[in-house]
Enzyme design. Structure first.
Site, mmCIF file in Angstrom:
data_model
loop_
_atom_site.group_PDB
_atom_site.id
_atom_site.type_symbol
_atom_site.label_atom_id
_atom_site.label_comp_id
_atom_site.label_asym_id
_atom_site.label_seq_id
_atom_site.Cartn_x
_atom_site.Cartn_y
_atom_site.Cartn_z
ATOM 1 C CB THR A 87 -11.397 25.031 -5.652
ATOM 2 O OG1 THR A 87 -11.859 25.357 -6.885
ATOM 3 C CG2 THR A 87 -11.606 23.227 -5.842
ATOM 4 C CG ASN A 214 -10.946 31.931 -15.308
ATOM 5 O OD1 ASN A 214 -11.812 31.983 -16.374
ATOM 6 N ND2 ASN A 214 -11.498 31.141 -14.227
ATOM 7 C CB CYS A 266 -14.326 32.152 -11.459
ATOM 8 S SG CYS A 266 -15.051 30.660 -10.817
ATOM 9 N NE ARG A 340 -19.769 31.729 -5.659
ATOM 10 C CZ ARG A 340 -19.892 30.514 -5.849
ATOM 11 N NH1 ARG A 340 -19.213 29.669 -5.333
ATOM 12 N NH2 ARG A 340 -20.577 30.163 -6.899
HETATM 13 P P1 NAD Z 1 -20.690 25.843 -5.606
HETATM 14 O O1 NAD Z 1 -20.101 26.618 -4.068
HETATM 15 O O2 NAD Z 1 -21.923 26.745 -6.031
HETATM 16 O O3 NAD Z 1 -21.105 24.592 -5.653
HETATM 17 C C1 NAD Z 1 -20.187 23.634 -4.778
HETATM 18 C C2 NAD Z 1 -21.239 22.528 -4.100
HETATM 19 O O4 NAD Z 1 -20.381 21.341 -3.736
HETATM 20 C C3 NAD Z 1 -22.122 23.017 -3.252
HETATM 21 O O5 NAD Z 1 -23.395 22.691 -3.610
HETATM 22 C C4 NAD Z 1 -21.748 22.210 -1.946
HETATM 23 O O6 NAD Z 1 -22.688 21.779 -1.094
HETATM 24 C C5 NAD Z 1 -21.131 20.866 -2.717
HETATM 25 N N1 NAD Z 1 -20.349 20.117 -1.928
HETATM 26 C C6 NAD Z 1 -18.874 20.534 -1.203
HETATM 27 N N2 NAD Z 1 -18.638 19.513 -0.681
HETATM 28 C C7 NAD Z 1 -19.306 18.186 -1.002
HETATM 29 C C8 NAD Z 1 -19.228 17.124 -0.562
HETATM 30 N N3 NAD Z 1 -18.114 16.485 0.256
HETATM 31 N N4 NAD Z 1 -20.034 16.134 -1.432
HETATM 32 C C9 NAD Z 1 -21.069 16.572 -1.868
HETATM 33 N N5 NAD Z 1 -21.241 17.637 -2.486
HETATM 34 C C10 NAD Z 1 -20.464 18.791 -1.850
HETATM 35 O O7 NAD Z 1 -19.207 26.387 -6.397
HETATM 36 P P2 NAD Z 1 -19.556 26.457 -8.085
HETATM 37 O O8 NAD Z 1 -19.307 27.775 -8.126
HETATM 38 O O9 NAD Z 1 -20.279 25.218 -8.815
HETATM 39 O O10 NAD Z 1 -17.829 26.123 -8.376
HETATM 40 C C11 NAD Z 1 -17.562 24.723 -8.283
HETATM 41 C C12 NAD Z 1 -16.052 24.431 -9.198
HETATM 42 O O11 NAD Z 1 -16.057 24.947 -10.445
HETATM 43 C C13 NAD Z 1 -15.071 25.538 -8.561
HETATM 44 O O12 NAD Z 1 -13.681 24.805 -8.310
HETATM 45 C C14 NAD Z 1 -15.036 26.694 -9.360
HETATM 46 O O13 NAD Z 1 -13.825 27.373 -9.335
HETATM 47 C C15 NAD Z 1 -15.304 26.137 -10.819
HETATM 48 N N6 NAD Z 1 -15.794 26.876 -11.751
HETATM 49 C C16 NAD Z 1 -17.023 27.543 -11.439
HETATM 50 C C17 NAD Z 1 -17.520 28.375 -12.392
HETATM 51 C C18 NAD Z 1 -18.609 29.311 -12.061
HETATM 52 O O14 NAD Z 1 -19.083 30.014 -12.861
HETATM 53 N N7 NAD Z 1 -19.250 29.234 -10.975
HETATM 54 C C19 NAD Z 1 -17.100 28.184 -13.654
HETATM 55 C C20 NAD Z 1 -16.235 27.371 -13.920
HETATM 56 C C21 NAD Z 1 -15.521 26.573 -13.117
HETATM 57 C C1 UGA Z 2 -15.853 33.817 -15.590
HETATM 58 C C2 UGA Z 2 -15.495 33.171 -17.211
HETATM 59 O O1 UGA Z 2 -16.095 34.117 -18.132
HETATM 60 C C3 UGA Z 2 -15.666 31.832 -17.539
HETATM 61 O O2 UGA Z 2 -15.260 31.546 -18.858
HETATM 62 C C4 UGA Z 2 -15.287 30.796 -16.380
HETATM 63 O O3 UGA Z 2 -15.754 29.406 -16.624
HETATM 64 C C5 UGA Z 2 -15.673 31.188 -14.793
HETATM 65 O O4 UGA Z 2 -15.415 32.541 -14.758
HETATM 66 C C6 UGA Z 2 -15.182 30.568 -13.867
HETATM 67 O O5 UGA Z 2 -14.114 30.023 -14.021
HETATM 68 O O6 UGA Z 2 -15.780 30.532 -12.971
HETATM 69 P P1 UGA Z 2 -18.037 34.467 -14.571
HETATM 70 O O7 UGA Z 2 -17.162 34.697 -13.440
HETATM 71 O O8 UGA Z 2 -19.333 33.723 -14.488
HETATM 72 O O9 UGA Z 2 -17.275 33.661 -15.794
HETATM 73 O O10 UGA Z 2 -18.524 35.766 -15.311
HETATM 74 P P2 UGA Z 2 -17.762 36.753 -16.286
HETATM 75 O O11 UGA Z 2 -18.817 37.147 -17.435
HETATM 76 O O12 UGA Z 2 -16.513 36.149 -16.854
HETATM 77 O O13 UGA Z 2 -17.719 38.026 -15.692
HETATM 78 C C7 UGA Z 2 -16.789 38.158 -14.517
HETATM 79 C C8 UGA Z 2 -16.481 39.629 -14.152
HETATM 80 O O14 UGA Z 2 -15.938 40.348 -14.973
HETATM 81 C C9 UGA Z 2 -18.043 40.143 -13.662
HETATM 82 O O15 UGA Z 2 -17.726 40.929 -12.534
HETATM 83 C C10 UGA Z 2 -17.993 40.997 -15.109
HETATM 84 O O16 UGA Z 2 -18.880 42.384 -14.753
HETATM 85 C C11 UGA Z 2 -16.591 41.469 -15.408
HETATM 86 N N1 UGA Z 2 -16.470 41.986 -16.621
HETATM 87 C C12 UGA Z 2 -16.628 41.140 -17.654
HETATM 88 C C13 UGA Z 2 -16.221 43.326 -16.996
HETATM 89 O O17 UGA Z 2 -15.892 44.077 -15.961
HETATM 90 N N2 UGA Z 2 -15.897 43.721 -18.316
HETATM 91 C C14 UGA Z 2 -16.316 42.788 -19.314
HETATM 92 O O18 UGA Z 2 -16.082 43.270 -20.344
HETATM 93 C C15 UGA Z 2 -16.569 41.347 -18.939
#
Ligand code: NAD
Ligand code: UGA
Length: 446
Positions: A87, A214, A266, A340
């Site tokens: 998203t 977040n 995120c 990213r």
């Molecule tokens: P990502 O971009 O790594 O993965 C998304 C996947 O979905 C891709 O592999 C893409 O090819 C696939 N996709 C897209 N459209 C599709 C479709 N129509 N059918 C099947 N597959 C499809 O994204 P991500 O980092 O895994 O994040 C996914 C969601 O989870 C986001 O909403 C993000 O905000 C949330 N989230 C991410 C993290 C994180 O640390 N990355 C942590 C918590 C929540």
């Molecule tokens: C973050 C949240 O920690 C997760 O709980 C959440 O699920 C995720 O976003 C999401 O929604 O995608 P992530 O982005 O993987 O996870 O990594 P973090 O460890 O949170 O770090 C995020 C950023 O903050 C990094 O650039 C890191 O270097 C920075 N950071 C983190 C700091 O500068 N200082 C800190 O003390 C901690």
């Protein structure tokens, strides 16, 4: 235990699929990226994430986990459907729901028997209700009887995603029916047995909990970065401030490490999406707006610090012309290949504007970074990257960088500037070797 389909095999979807299989469920994971699924079928992880390769190996011949590109066959026989597609931020700062919409359309044409649709992707408040209404409208089926919707946001961190999924602090389940709640509790049964906290709430609360979490964590980082900047100005040491804050049990020691600004897929997008969402409801979110602004300033501040180390006027563009700067670390944090919204991206853009030549190295994320910046020079180790350069900036705290050999660096670099934006190098050693050294939030007395 349930038959589950996970849609999307990115950082969250792949880890969710592996974790749910580990909990004893039977899982089919589907993605429309054929290359990813091809790799996964061969038992190879398309992302770098600790433990994922080993876990894929564990399930390589198991009927408990398979990978598909065909969503129809993946959905057939699945009672629980997890949506884990991206998203990303759109050009107005909102969450772009195009992939979620694609998935809803696909589910609607394959909804024959009862299914529980679980949103794991981070989506704005109201999205799960929208999904419910859209599915009902497209299929003519009744929510609460023929299908249910659950909001089950994910809190895993990249670099320790499996560990976080398997050992969460809490599981949030936004739901509307007893049946949905019962199926979710069964899906996560091993966590119940380990007394992990489950919070059952409305769809809206679950959606907002994700953005609130977040945004709060981003605020903690922005706050300690502000204290780091103030420490530099008043002669304090931010490590002492951080430690003292962390010892107050109301504050907790986590997310108090200063740095070049938070990045990742995120925090930047979710803080912006929260502001957009609040605007739509005419609600005031001054704190989150300030967090976003403070984080942008922090990234710019790293360049100002570098210019100061070079004794160059901060406003002068091309002020780094003729200088070569080595960047150690490109990923937004260690133990991931994800770049990213990495602070390295805006720092490289600024360095280029200032006329610097950029050398870079990172243990895992060079390929991803090179897609954004194909023209900077990439190296496989620190000393090759630092050869004949004027300055070194640590941008990601990979373990590989913590113990750099300053004597070797001094020999190969032509300049003597080091800016450690993660406070991981030994400042005293650096200075002993004649480096003009700065960290973040520190005042050095030697
Ligand atoms: P990502 O971009 O790594 O993965 C998304 C996947 O979905 C891709 O592999 C893409 O090819 C696939 N996709 C897209 N459209 C599709 C479709 N129509 N059918 C099947 N597959 C499809 O994204 P991500 O980092 O895994 O994040 C996914 C969601 O989870 C986001 O909403 C993000 O905000 C949330 N989230 C991410 C993290 C994180 O640390 N990355 C942590 C918590 C929540
Ligand atoms: C973050 C949240 O920690 C997760 O709980 C959440 O699920 C995720 O976003 C999401 O929604 O995608 P992530 O982005 O993987 O996870 O990594 P973090 O460890 O949170 O770090 C995020 C950023 O903050 C990094 O650039 C890191 O270097 C920075 N950071 C983190 C700091 O500068 N200082 C800190 O003390 C901690």
């Amino acid at each position: 235990m349930q038959n589950i389909c996970v849609i999307g095999t990115g950082y969250v979807g792949l880890v969710t699929a592996l974790g749910l299989a580990e909990f004893g469920n039977t899982v089919v994971a589907v993605d429309n990226n054929a290359e990813k699924i091809h790799q996964l079928k061969l038992g190879q992880t398309p992302i770098f994430e600790p433990g994922v390769q080993e876990m894929l190996q564990k399930y390589s011949d198991s009927p408990q986990l398979r990978f598909e590109t065909d969503i129809a066959s993946a959905l057939a026989g699945s009672t629980v459907i997890f949506i884990a597609v991206g998203t990303p931020m759109d050009n107005k700062g909102r969450a772009d729901l195009q992939y979620v919409n694609e998935v809803i359309n696909a589910i609607s044409t394959n909804l024959s028997t009862y299914a529980l649709i679980v949103t794991k992707s981070t989506v704005p408040v109201g999205t799960n209700n929208y999904i419910k209404d859209k599915l009902a409208q497209l299929t003519g089926k009744e929510a609460g009887t023929d299908f249910d919707i659950v909001s089950n946001p994910e809190f895993l961190r990249e670099g320790r995603a499996l560990e976080d999924f398997l050992h969460p602090d809490r599981v949030i389940i936004g739901h509307e029916t007893v049946k949905a709640r019962t199926i979710m509790m069964d899906t996560y049964r091993p966590l119940q047995l380990r007394s992990v906290s489950f919070l059952h709430c409305s769809l809206e609360s679950a959606e907002l909990i994700k953005y609130a979490t977040n945004s709060f964590l981003a605020a903690k980082i922005a706050f300690i970065n502000e204290m780091a900047n103030l420490s530099e100005a008043v002669g304090a040491n931010v490590d002492d401030i951080s430690t003292a804050l962390g010892l107050d049990s109301r504050i907790s020691p986590h997310f108090l490490k200063p740095g070049p600004g938070y990045g990742g897929s995120c925090f930047p997008k979710d803080t912006r999406a929260l502001v957009r969402m609040a605007n739509e409801y005419d609600a005031d979110v001054t704190i989150v707006k300030s967090v976003i602004e403070a984080n942008e300033n922090q990234k710019k501040r790293m360049i100002k610090k570098l210019l100061t180390l070079f004794n160059t006027a901060t406003t002068k563009k091309q002020g780094l012309a003729g200088k070569t700067v080595t960047l150690l670390g490109l990923a937004f944090k260690p133990e991931t290949d994800d770049v990213r919204e990495s602070p390295a991206i805006s720092i490289v853009r600024e360095l280029i504007v200032y006329g610097a030549i950029v050398h870079a190295c990172d243990p895992q994320s060079v390929d991803n970074f090179a897609r954004i910046f194909p023209n900077i020079r990439y190296f496989s180790n620190v000393y090759a990257a630092a050869e004949n350069t004027d300055a070194l900036m640590v941008l990601t705290e990979w373990n590989e960088f913590r113990n750099v050999n300053f004597a070797r660096l001094k020999n190969c670099m032509r300049g003597n500037v080091i800016l450690d934006t993660r406070n991981v190098l030994d400042s005293e050693e650096a200075r002993k070797h004649g480096f003009h050294f700065q960290g973040v939030g520190k005042n050095y007395t030697f």
